[in-house]
Design a protein around this motif. Sequence first.
Motif, PDB file in Angstrom:
ATOM      1  N   GLN A 204       0.830  -1.202   0.000  1.00 59.98           N
ATOM      2  CA  GLN A 204       0.000   0.000   0.000  1.00 59.98           C
ATOM      3  C   GLN A 204       0.865   1.253   0.000  1.00 59.98           C
ATOM      4  O   GLN A 204       0.562   2.239  -0.683  1.00 59.98           O
ATOM      5  N   SER A 208       0.762   4.039  -2.892  1.00 58.10           N
ATOM      6  CA  SER A 208       0.435   5.413  -2.521  1.00 58.10           C
ATOM      7  C   SER A 208       1.507   6.373  -3.024  1.00 58.10           C
ATOM      8  O   SER A 208       1.188   7.459  -3.524  1.00 58.10           O
ATOM      9  N   LYS A 211       1.114   6.855  -6.727  1.00 59.78           N
ATOM     10  CA  LYS A 211      -0.057   7.694  -7.001  1.00 59.78           C
ATOM     11  C   LYS A 211       0.263   9.167  -6.760  1.00 59.78           C
ATOM     12  O   LYS A 211      -0.084  10.038  -7.575  1.00 59.78           O
ATOM     13  N   GLN A 212       0.927   9.467  -5.657  1.00 58.36           N
ATOM     14  CA  GLN A 212       1.247  10.854  -5.347  1.00 58.36           C
ATOM     15  C   GLN A 212       2.198  11.455  -6.377  1.00 58.36           C
ATOM     16  O   GLN A 212       2.065  12.628  -6.774  1.00 58.36           O
ATOM     17  N   SER A 265      -8.064   6.720  -9.748  1.00 53.54           N
ATOM     18  CA  SER A 265      -6.935   6.540  -8.846  1.00 53.54           C
ATOM     19  C   SER A 265      -5.994   7.729  -8.818  1.00 53.54           C
ATOM     20  O   SER A 265      -5.204   7.870  -7.888  1.00 53.54           O
TER      21      SER A 265
END
Length: 268
Positions: A204, A208, A211-212, A265
């Motif tokens: 995760q 994350s 994604k950022q 997303s």
Amino acid sequence: MPIHPTAIIEEGAEVHESATIGPYTLIESNAFIGEGCWIGSCVRIYGHTRLGAHNRIDHGATLGAAPQDLGFGPERAKPLIIGDHNHFRESVNISCGLKSEGGTRIGNHNYWMAFSHAGHDCVVGDHNVFANGATLAGHVEVGDHCFLSGQVAVHQFCRIGSYVMIGGVTGVTQDVPPYLLAAGNRARLIGLNVVGLRRKGFTQAQRSRIKQVYRLILRSGLPRGEALAQAAALYPGPETEAIIAFIRGSKRGVLPFRRSVRDTSLMD
């Protein structure tokens, strides 16, 4: 050596004693067939082709064929180098090299479904899947753990980053950075390849961070150079480094991002 009596092995070809060669298959002079390879019926392995160990080639496939380039002549042929544990299904066509000394190179554990194709001087990594009719034009580079769906067509000199998934019937005309989904008649980035990353064991925290980074690069409105610098400072890690290196190395440019009702997303 289990070679069918109708198979033709030209003088100068090297075939490992453990290889299996099916009926009406032709292995040209200078080809090399490695340990444990299984080659089915009506296959043609052209000269300048080198197969590693435990590859499977099904009916009607052609490996090392002449490039579909009007400037090609036999004297210009460069190698087709294939690693280990690849599977080429029916009527797959892979061209030999033409313009780069390294030629066309295929890694390990790739799965090529029926009628898929790689043109001259392509470089393909490991653990990729090419669905039916997926096509790579010349000089395309594909990373590792990618999935190209049916009837995907990738323009010459494009690069596909690792852990990418491309939806079916998609034309790819620019680079696709790592970890993303792309789809559309003319491909657009539509989000993070969340399912693929989970299946490959990305945590995760890793997902994350990816994604950022992409939210900053694709959605912030900052100039690309500034966005990359901020991403490196704010979200350090190997995934960030891979993304930044890929984008900075792009010559054709990166696909644009679009909103999609199917994937949010990068929007949240």
